[in-house]
Design a protein around this motif. Structure first.
Motif, PDB file in Angstrom:
ATOM      1  N   ASP A  21       0.873  -1.173   0.000  1.00  0.00           N
ATOM      2  CA  ASP A  21       0.000   0.000   0.000  1.00  0.00           C
ATOM      3  C   ASP A  21       0.909   1.221   0.000  1.00  0.00           C
ATOM      4  N   ILE A  22       0.924   1.924  -1.130  1.00  0.00           N
ATOM      5  CA  ILE A  22       1.860   3.041  -1.306  1.00  0.00           C
ATOM      6  C   ILE A  22       1.161   4.358  -0.934  1.00  0.00           C
ATOM      7  N   GLY A  23       1.799   5.144  -0.085  1.00  0.00           N
ATOM      8  CA  GLY A  23       1.160   6.353   0.444  1.00  0.00           C
ATOM      9  C   GLY A  23       0.129   5.940   1.473  1.00  0.00           C
ATOM     10  N   SER A  24       0.568   5.081   2.371  1.00  0.00           N
ATOM     11  CA  SER A  24      -0.343   4.378   3.284  1.00  0.00           C
ATOM     12  C   SER A  24      -0.866   5.265   4.414  1.00  0.00           C
ATOM     13  N   ASP A  25      -0.180   6.349   4.675  1.00  0.00           N
ATOM     14  CA  ASP A  25      -0.527   7.272   5.766  1.00  0.00           C
ATOM     15  C   ASP A  25      -0.642   6.516   7.096  1.00  0.00           C
ATOM     16  N   HIS A  26      -1.830   6.328   7.648  1.00  0.00           N
ATOM     17  CA  HIS A  26      -1.972   5.638   8.936  1.00  0.00           C
ATOM     18  C   HIS A  26      -1.920   4.108   8.832  1.00  0.00           C
ATOM     19  N   ALA A  27      -1.727   3.622   7.603  1.00  0.00           N
ATOM     20  CA  ALA A  27      -1.757   2.164   7.354  1.00  0.00           C
ATOM     21  C   ALA A  27      -3.124   1.569   7.669  1.00  0.00           C
ATOM     22  N   TYR A  28      -4.173   2.376   7.553  1.00  0.00           N
ATOM     23  CA  TYR A  28      -5.533   1.881   7.833  1.00  0.00           C
ATOM     24  C   TYR A  28      -5.929   0.738   6.907  1.00  0.00           C
ATOM     25  N   LEU A  29      -5.565   0.870   5.624  1.00  0.00           N
ATOM     26  CA  LEU A  29      -5.978  -0.140   4.643  1.00  0.00           C
ATOM     27  C   LEU A  29      -5.338  -1.513   4.911  1.00  0.00           C
ATOM     28  N   PRO A  30      -3.980  -1.593   5.023  1.00  0.00           N
ATOM     29  CA  PRO A  30      -3.409  -2.904   5.340  1.00  0.00           C
ATOM     30  C   PRO A  30      -3.866  -3.447   6.704  1.00  0.00           C
ATOM     31  N   CYS A  31      -4.014  -2.577   7.695  1.00  0.00           N
ATOM     32  CA  CYS A  31      -4.470  -3.043   9.017  1.00  0.00           C
ATOM     33  C   CYS A  31      -5.860  -3.679   8.921  1.00  0.00           C
ATOM     34  N   TYR A  32      -6.739  -3.039   8.171  1.00  0.00           N
ATOM     35  CA  TYR A  32      -8.100  -3.554   7.983  1.00  0.00           C
ATOM     36  C   TYR A  32      -8.073  -4.946   7.337  1.00  0.00           C
ATOM     37  N   LEU A  33      -7.229  -5.094   6.298  1.00  0.00           N
ATOM     38  CA  LEU A  33      -7.163  -6.370   5.570  1.00  0.00           C
ATOM     39  C   LEU A  33      -6.575  -7.489   6.423  1.00  0.00           C
ATOM     40  N   ILE A  34      -5.612  -7.160   7.279  1.00  0.00           N
ATOM     41  CA  ILE A  34      -5.034  -8.165   8.189  1.00  0.00           C
ATOM     42  C   ILE A  34      -6.066  -8.529   9.260  1.00  0.00           C
ATOM     43  N   ARG A  35      -6.687  -7.499   9.852  1.00  0.00           N
ATOM     44  CA  ARG A  35      -7.683  -7.713  10.906  1.00  0.00           C
ATOM     45  C   ARG A  35      -8.804  -8.623  10.431  1.00  0.00           C
ATOM     46  N   ASN A  36      -9.210  -8.443   9.168  1.00  0.00           N
ATOM     47  CA  ASN A  36     -10.292  -9.256   8.614  1.00  0.00           C
ATOM     48  C   ASN A  36      -9.794 -10.566   8.005  1.00  0.00           C
ATOM     49  N   GLU A  37      -8.514 -10.837   8.211  1.00  0.00           N
ATOM     50  CA  GLU A  37      -7.877 -12.081   7.753  1.00  0.00           C
ATOM     51  C   GLU A  37      -8.009 -12.310   6.262  1.00  0.00           C
ATOM     52  N   LYS A  38      -8.068 -11.231   5.512  1.00  0.00           N
ATOM     53  CA  LYS A  38      -8.128 -11.397   4.056  1.00  0.00           C
ATOM     54  C   LYS A  38      -6.723 -11.606   3.504  1.00  0.00           C
ATOM     55  N   ILE A  39      -5.741 -10.978   4.157  1.00  0.00           N
ATOM     56  CA  ILE A  39      -4.338 -11.158   3.772  1.00  0.00           C
ATOM     57  C   ILE A  39      -3.521 -11.355   5.054  1.00  0.00           C
ATOM     58  N   SER A  40      -2.266 -11.809   4.885  1.00  0.00           N
ATOM     59  CA  SER A  40      -1.445 -11.963   6.089  1.00  0.00           C
ATOM     60  C   SER A  40      -0.112 -11.229   5.972  1.00  0.00           C
ATOM     61  N   LYS A  41       0.128 -10.614   4.795  1.00  0.00           N
ATOM     62  CA  LYS A  41       1.398  -9.923   4.641  1.00  0.00           C
ATOM     63  C   LYS A  41       1.241  -8.653   3.805  1.00  0.00           C
ATOM     64  N   ALA A  42       1.784  -7.555   4.308  1.00  0.00           N
ATOM     65  CA  ALA A  42       1.703  -6.307   3.559  1.00  0.00           C
ATOM     66  C   ALA A  42       2.898  -5.414   3.834  1.00  0.00           C
ATOM     67  N   ILE A  43       3.165  -4.542   2.862  1.00  0.00           N
ATOM     68  CA  ILE A  43       4.144  -3.465   3.017  1.00  0.00           C
ATOM     69  C   ILE A  43       3.341  -2.172   3.031  1.00  0.00           C
ATOM     70  N   ALA A  44       3.642  -1.296   3.961  1.00  0.00           N
ATOM     71  CA  ALA A  44       3.032   0.028   3.945  1.00  0.00           C
ATOM     72  C   ALA A  44       4.143   1.015   3.631  1.00  0.00           C
ATOM     73  N   GLY A  45       4.040   1.693   2.493  1.00  0.00           N
ATOM     74  CA  GLY A  45       5.088   2.634   2.076  1.00  0.00           C
ATOM     75  C   GLY A  45       4.640   4.066   2.283  1.00  0.00           C
ATOM     76  N   GLU A  46       5.564   4.877   2.766  1.00  0.00           N
ATOM     77  CA  GLU A  46       5.286   6.313   2.948  1.00  0.00           C
ATOM     78  C   GLU A  46       6.542   7.111   2.636  1.00  0.00           C
ATOM     79  N   VAL A  47       6.354   8.246   1.986  1.00  0.00           N
ATOM     80  CA  VAL A  47       7.505   9.073   1.629  1.00  0.00           C
ATOM     81  C   VAL A  47       7.709  10.197   2.657  1.00  0.00           C
ATOM     82  N   VAL A  48       6.690  10.481   3.434  1.00  0.00           N
ATOM     83  CA  VAL A  48       6.767  11.588   4.403  1.00  0.00           C
ATOM     84  C   VAL A  48       6.916  11.019   5.826  1.00  0.00           C
ATOM     85  N   LYS A  49       7.820  11.617   6.579  1.00  0.00           N
ATOM     86  CA  LYS A  49       8.150  11.126   7.912  1.00  0.00           C
ATOM     87  C   LYS A  49       6.942  11.034   8.860  1.00  0.00           C
TER      88      LYS A  49
END
Ligand code: SAM
Length: 225
Positions: A21-49
């Motif tokens: 998930d590129i430009g993930s900000d709070h990583a809400y999207l990957p967290c949601y997908l893991i929580r719902n057990e739809k996926i088990s592995k993700a990268i959250a990328g962000e360019v801003v500190k």
């Protein structure tokens, strides 16, 4: 609770996908997908500190540090070959920025099977990138949340030809012509007409002339929908 917009984006991620998930900000999207057990592995990328730190914090809070790797990096630089990423999501940015992230990161797309984008504006940039780079649109969605209208474009590998109207409005969205779609383009068209009206009162420099021609063209295109 995840926004309707990001929930819609998440619905296009296939079960078991390895996601970046590129430009993930709070990583809400990957967290949601893991929580719902739809996926088990993700990268959250962000360019801003700042957003990178909030993504890390959120992943830790949810206890997903073994599932989600948060990386600081520009676009697809956050993806490493050994990650085995097969799905990319890029949401909440302008179409031209999303297209440039895909363009600059094209060497990282080798194992990628599906790209899910959610452009806030100028979605046609993504369609243009897709046809020029061997991707086809396999689905699209338009939705309204809190008065704002969002588009989702889902890409997989392939070749397709789209005509001018399909490039501008989206082949699936154009076929469907949902009430939200009609509302979006009525809004845009009203705005173009307003700008054109005020430009008609301005002097006729070459730049203004070009802009007016462009606006007339866009108004004409919407008229054909
Ligand atoms: N994806 C989330 C969403 O849809 O809710 C966050 C959207 S937020 C408006 C855009 C995020 O993209 C920001 O956090 C920004 O720092 C990040 N961003 C912008 N350009 C980027 C790039 N080239 N690489 C990685 N992240 C980027």
């Amino acid at each position: 609770k995840l926004s309707m917009r990001l929930t819609a984006v998440a619905s296009y991620v296939e079960t078991g996908a390895i996601l970046a998930d590129i430009g993930s900000d709070h990583a809400y999207l990957p967290c949601y997908l893991i929580r719902n057990e739809k996926i088990s592995k993700a990268i959250a990328g962000e360019v801003v500190k700042g957003p990178f730190e909030s993504a890390k914090k959120n992943v830790k809070k949810e206890g997903f540090e073994n599932n989600i790797t948060v990386r600081l990096g520009n676009g697809l630089q956050a993806v490493e070959e050994s990650d085995g990423v097969d799905t990319i999501t890029i949401a909440g940015m302008g179409g031209p920025l999303i297209a440039s992230i895909l363009q600059e990161g094209h060497t990282k797309l080798g194992q990628v099977k599906r790209i899910i984008t959610q452009p806030n504006i100028h979605s046609s940039s993504i369609r243009e990138w897709a046809v020029q780079n061997g991707w086809v649109i396999i689905d699209e969605e338009i939705l309204k949340e809190d008065g704002k209208i969002y588009e989702i474009i889902v890409l997989e590998r392939g070749q397709a030809n789209y005509d001018e109207l399909e490039m501008k409005f989206g082949p699936y969205l154009l076929k469907e012509k949902s009430p939200v779609f009609i509302e979006k383009w009525e809004r845009e068209s009203t705005e173009w007409k307003r700008i054109l009206g005020s430009l008609e009162k301005a002097g006729d420099t070459e730049e203004i002339y070009q802009r007016k021609e462009q606006l007339r063209k866009e108004i004409e295109l919407v008229g054909r929908v």
